[in-house]
Write a protein that holds these residues in place. Structure first.
Motif, PDB file in Angstrom:
ATOM      1  N   ALA A   1       0.824  -1.199   0.000  1.00 19.58           N
ATOM      2  CA  ALA A   1       0.000   0.000   0.000  1.00 19.58           C
ATOM      3  C   ALA A   1       0.864   1.258   0.000  1.00 19.58           C
ATOM      4  O   ALA A   1       2.044   1.217   0.321  1.00 19.58           O
ATOM      5  N   PRO A   2       0.299   2.397  -0.409  1.00 25.07           N
ATOM      6  CA  PRO A   2       1.041   3.654  -0.375  1.00 25.07           C
ATOM      7  C   PRO A   2       1.594   3.939   1.015  1.00 25.07           C
ATOM      8  O   PRO A   2       0.982   3.607   2.028  1.00 25.07           O
ATOM      9  N   VAL A   3       2.744   4.571   1.065  1.00 23.15           N
ATOM     10  CA  VAL A   3       3.388   4.901   2.326  1.00 23.15           C
ATOM     11  C   VAL A   3       2.748   6.152   2.921  1.00 23.15           C
ATOM     12  O   VAL A   3       2.499   7.128   2.221  1.00 23.15           O
ATOM     13  N   VAL A   4       2.487   6.126   4.230  1.00 21.55           N
ATOM     14  CA  VAL A   4       1.821   7.211   4.930  1.00 21.55           C
ATOM     15  C   VAL A   4       2.846   7.997   5.734  1.00 21.55           C
ATOM     16  O   VAL A   4       3.777   7.441   6.298  1.00 21.55           O
ATOM     17  N   GLY A   5       2.668   9.336   5.807  1.00 22.41           N
ATOM     18  CA  GLY A   5       3.570  10.160   6.586  1.00 22.41           C
ATOM     19  C   GLY A   5       3.450   9.895   8.077  1.00 22.41           C
ATOM     20  O   GLY A   5       2.353   9.661   8.601  1.00 22.41           O
ATOM     21  N   PHE A   6       4.580   9.934   8.770  1.00 27.88           N
ATOM     22  CA  PHE A   6       4.612   9.584  10.178  1.00 27.88           C
ATOM     23  C   PHE A   6       5.803  10.271  10.837  1.00 27.88           C
ATOM     24  O   PHE A   6       6.841  10.435  10.180  1.00 27.88           O
ATOM     25  N   PRO A   7       5.692  10.700  12.136  1.00 23.99           N
ATOM     26  CA  PRO A   7       4.579  10.569  13.084  1.00 23.99           C
ATOM     27  C   PRO A   7       3.395  11.473  12.730  1.00 23.99           C
ATOM     28  O   PRO A   7       3.528  12.414  11.946  1.00 23.99           O
ATOM     29  N   MET A   8       2.278  11.182  13.342  1.00 24.87           N
ATOM     30  CA  MET A   8       1.047  11.935  13.127  1.00 24.87           C
ATOM     31  C   MET A   8       0.686  12.716  14.387  1.00 24.87           C
ATOM     32  O   MET A   8       0.845  12.207  15.495  1.00 24.87           O
ATOM     33  N   PRO A   9       0.189  13.938  14.250  1.00 28.55           N
ATOM     34  CA  PRO A   9      -0.210  14.713  15.439  1.00 28.55           C
ATOM     35  C   PRO A   9      -1.522  14.223  16.031  1.00 28.55           C
ATOM     36  O   PRO A   9      -2.399  13.725  15.324  1.00 28.55           O
ATOM     37  N   ARG A  10      -1.639  14.371  17.333  1.00 23.81           N
ATOM     38  CA  ARG A  10      -2.904  14.067  17.988  1.00 23.81           C
ATOM     39  C   ARG A  10      -3.839  15.259  17.875  1.00 23.81           C
ATOM     40  O   ARG A  10      -3.397  16.393  17.771  1.00 23.81           O
ATOM     41  N   GLY A  11      -5.133  14.980  17.891  1.00 18.94           N
ATOM     42  CA  GLY A  11      -6.133  16.030  17.971  1.00 18.94           C
ATOM     43  C   GLY A  11      -6.518  16.161  19.427  1.00 18.94           C
ATOM     44  O   GLY A  11      -6.080  17.057  20.129  1.00 18.94           O
ATOM     45  N   CYS A  12      -7.353  15.209  19.916  1.00 17.29           N
ATOM     46  CA  CYS A  12      -7.594  15.114  21.358  1.00 17.29           C
ATOM     47  C   CYS A  12      -6.301  14.625  21.988  1.00 17.29           C
ATOM     48  O   CYS A  12      -5.729  13.619  21.550  1.00 17.29           O
ATOM     49  N   PRO A  13      -5.787  15.307  23.008  1.00 15.81           N
ATOM     50  CA  PRO A  13      -4.443  14.981  23.490  1.00 15.81           C
ATOM     51  C   PRO A  13      -4.286  13.605  24.112  1.00 15.81           C
ATOM     52  O   PRO A  13      -3.176  13.098  24.182  1.00 15.81           O
ATOM     53  N   TYR A  14      -5.380  12.979  24.574  1.00 16.89           N
ATOM     54  CA  TYR A  14      -5.213  11.660  25.182  1.00 16.89           C
ATOM     55  C   TYR A  14      -5.691  10.520  24.288  1.00 16.89           C
ATOM     56  O   TYR A  14      -5.678   9.357  24.699  1.00 16.89           O
ATOM     57  N   HIS A  15      -6.118  10.826  23.064  1.00 13.29           N
ATOM     58  CA  HIS A  15      -6.455   9.781  22.098  1.00 13.29           C
ATOM     59  C   HIS A  15      -5.343   9.666  21.058  1.00 13.29           C
ATOM     60  O   HIS A  15      -4.672  10.653  20.739  1.00 13.29           O
ATOM     61  N   PRO A  16      -5.136   8.461  20.497  1.00 15.60           N
ATOM     62  CA  PRO A  16      -4.159   8.338  19.419  1.00 15.60           C
ATOM     63  C   PRO A  16      -4.560   9.203  18.232  1.00 15.60           C
ATOM     64  O   PRO A  16      -5.731   9.583  18.080  1.00 15.60           O
ATOM     65  N   PRO A  17      -3.627   9.539  17.352  1.00 15.17           N
ATOM     66  CA  PRO A  17      -3.967  10.312  16.160  1.00 15.17           C
ATOM     67  C   PRO A  17      -5.067   9.627  15.353  1.00 15.17           C
ATOM     68  O   PRO A  17      -5.080   8.393  15.226  1.00 15.17           O
ATOM     69  N   ALA A  18      -5.965  10.431  14.808  1.00 17.36           N
ATOM     70  CA  ALA A  18      -7.061   9.873  14.011  1.00 17.36           C
ATOM     71  C   ALA A  18      -6.526   9.091  12.816  1.00 17.36           C
ATOM     72  O   ALA A  18      -7.150   8.120  12.361  1.00 17.36           O
ATOM     73  N   GLY A  19      -5.361   9.489  12.300  1.00 19.70           N
ATOM     74  CA  GLY A  19      -4.788   8.819  11.140  1.00 19.70           C
ATOM     75  C   GLY A  19      -4.397   7.382  11.381  1.00 19.70           C
ATOM     76  O   GLY A  19      -4.220   6.613  10.419  1.00 19.70           O
ATOM     77  N   TYR A  20      -4.279   6.964  12.644  1.00 19.35           N
ATOM     78  CA  TYR A  20      -3.916   5.578  12.928  1.00 19.35           C
ATOM     79  C   TYR A  20      -4.966   4.606  12.387  1.00 19.35           C
ATOM     80  O   TYR A  20      -4.649   3.480  12.018  1.00 19.35           O
ATOM     81  N   ALA A  21      -6.228   5.057  12.378  1.00 24.50           N
ATOM     82  CA  ALA A  21      -7.305   4.175  11.920  1.00 24.50           C
ATOM     83  C   ALA A  21      -7.131   3.782  10.464  1.00 24.50           C
ATOM     84  O   ALA A  21      -7.612   2.726  10.039  1.00 24.50           O
ATOM     85  N   GLY A  22      -6.452   4.610   9.680  1.00 27.84           N
ATOM     86  CA  GLY A  22      -6.261   4.314   8.268  1.00 27.84           C
ATOM     87  C   GLY A  22      -5.016   3.525   7.946  1.00 27.84           C
ATOM     88  O   GLY A  22      -4.751   3.223   6.771  1.00 27.84           O
ATOM     89  N   LEU A  23      -4.241   3.184   8.972  1.00 32.24           N
ATOM     90  CA  LEU A  23      -2.999   2.458   8.723  1.00 32.24           C
ATOM     91  C   LEU A  23      -3.228   0.998   8.383  1.00 32.24           C
ATOM     92  O   LEU A  23      -2.363   0.357   7.784  1.00 32.24           O
TER      93      LEU A  23
END
Length: 392
Positions: free
Chosen positions: A16-38
């Motif tokens: 699959a295409p390579v994703v940029g990383f690390p990803m910033p968090r939105g809510c500070p205590y939840h993982p980045p939303a982008g993790y769901a697409g990994l």
């Protein structure tokens, strides 16, 4: 943040295409939303350094790889994944590295020198002193009155006290020591390094970890100072961020606050799982590794995501819910295996005391600003917030 390679997005082993990383968090205590697409439990990512690496998001896979000796912690390895985009000179890294950046057997030889200062017996002996220190900090907060910034008035003061106790900092030096630990963006670290060197030179370090290390024939003074500074950086930032994010999570979930007293140890483990401060742990493969139907080749970088692993529903049902009665002792917020956090006993004890006493003393505690206005740390490094204004 996504992007394709020049060759159409195919790098490590194709796919699959390579994703940029690390990803910033939105809510500070939840993982980045982008993790769901990994996808997962392993995915290919492109680091800001331009390197490609594997990011590990599955809990079982993360635990297996944390404990796998075929993954190296040596930052001087030319293939080590750099999350900041800055590549330090390998010779310079070797000059200052400590056991956290060493592999066996060197890692074990150096780590054992510090273990007695962080043993469960030592922490239990320190507990009354920690309780007293936290009460005094809360007395000061109450006396000053609302509002208060808990990052400034509590979160960093606690680890500064713990470090002073562990190292045996003389009482007359502790105000200046605490002020240096609390300086923003590590501005106080040179002061602390000079201070430790001065203690070593004058023989004032007569009790505590610094004195113990100076007595070791295996380490010269420079290595002792390097090790002391690593413990300061690791111990202050992680504990302060855990206090800040843990408090915020509890303020956002008021129904959970009453459960703190039921089982403080379980509550702290669930909070550690939930906030996962040290999210991205880099390693480099020194031999081929077969895992989850994927081959990690020797020389490829690996980033172990504790935040993603700690939200794996195979290990933690309903993982996005904060449940202080969950029993999450098996989380990987401290890592796992030989490199598991040396100070975890001390951190757990301090966090139990801080969270229970904070909400006992200030039962009406609440945010003084909307949570959306809290300043969240960037994608690289330890996760946290830089201020936490509260009132009561």
């Amino acid at each position: 943040m996504t992007g394709l390679d020049d060759d159409g997005g195919r790098g490590l082993g194709g796919g699959a295409p390579v994703v940029g990383f690390p990803m910033p968090r939105g809510c500070p205590y939840h993982p980045p939303a982008g993790y769901a697409g990994l996808g997962g439990p392993l995915a290919r990512v492109r680091l800001v350094s331009g390197q490609e690496a594997w990011v590990v998001t599955g809990y079982a896979e993360a635990r297996a790889l944390f404990a796998d000796p075929r993954l190296s912690a040596d930052r001087a390895d030319p293939d080590y994944p750099e999350l900041t985009g800055r590549r330090a000179d390998p010779a310079a890294i070797r000059e200052v590295r400590t056991f956290v950046e060493m592999d066996q057997p060197e890692h074990g030889e150096h780590r054992r020198m510090a273990i007695p200062s962080f043993s469960l017996r030592r922490v239990q002996a320190l507990r009354p002193r920690i309780e007293q220190a936290v009460e005094e900090l809360l007395d000061r907060i109450v006396a000053t009155g609302p509002p208060a910034d808990l990052v400034e008035s509590l979160a960093f003061d606690v680890p500064a006290f713990l470090l002073a106790e562990i190292f045996g900092v003389p009482m007359e030096d502790r105000p200046a020591f605490t002020a240096a630990v609390k300086e923003k963006n590590g501005a106080g670290l040179p002061t602390l390094a000079r201070y430790f060197d001065q203690l070593a030179e004058t023989g004032q370090a007569i009790d505590g970890l610094l004195a113990d290390l100076l007595e070791r024939d295996e380490l010269d003074r420079r290595q002792v100072i390097n090790l002391a500074m690593m413990i300061v950086v690791a111990g202050s930032e992680t504990t302060a961020n855990a206090i800040g994010l843990g408090t915020l999570a509890l303020l956002d979930h008021p129904s959970q606050q009453a459960r703190l007293r039921e089982d403080p140890a379980a509550a702290v483990d669930e909070l550690l799982r939930y906030v996962s401060i040290a999210d991205t742990i880099p390693r480099v493969a020194i031999a081929d590794i077969e895992i989850a139907g994927t081959t990690i080749r020797a020389g490829e970088g690996v980033v172990l995501s504790t935040a993603a692993a700690n939200r794996d529903e195979q290990a933690f049902p309903a993982p996005d819910e904060l449940d202080l009665g969950r029993g999450a002792r098996h989380h990987v917020a401290f890592g796992y295996g030989l490199h598991q956090c040396l100070g975890q006993n001390l951190a757990r004890t301090a966090l139990e005391i801080v969270f229970t006493r904070l909400f006992d003393r200030l039962p009406g505690l609440r945010l003084a600003v909307p949570s959306a206005e809290l300043p969240v740390k960037g994608a690289v490094g330890l996760q946290g917030i830089t201020s936490l204004p509260v009132t009561w």
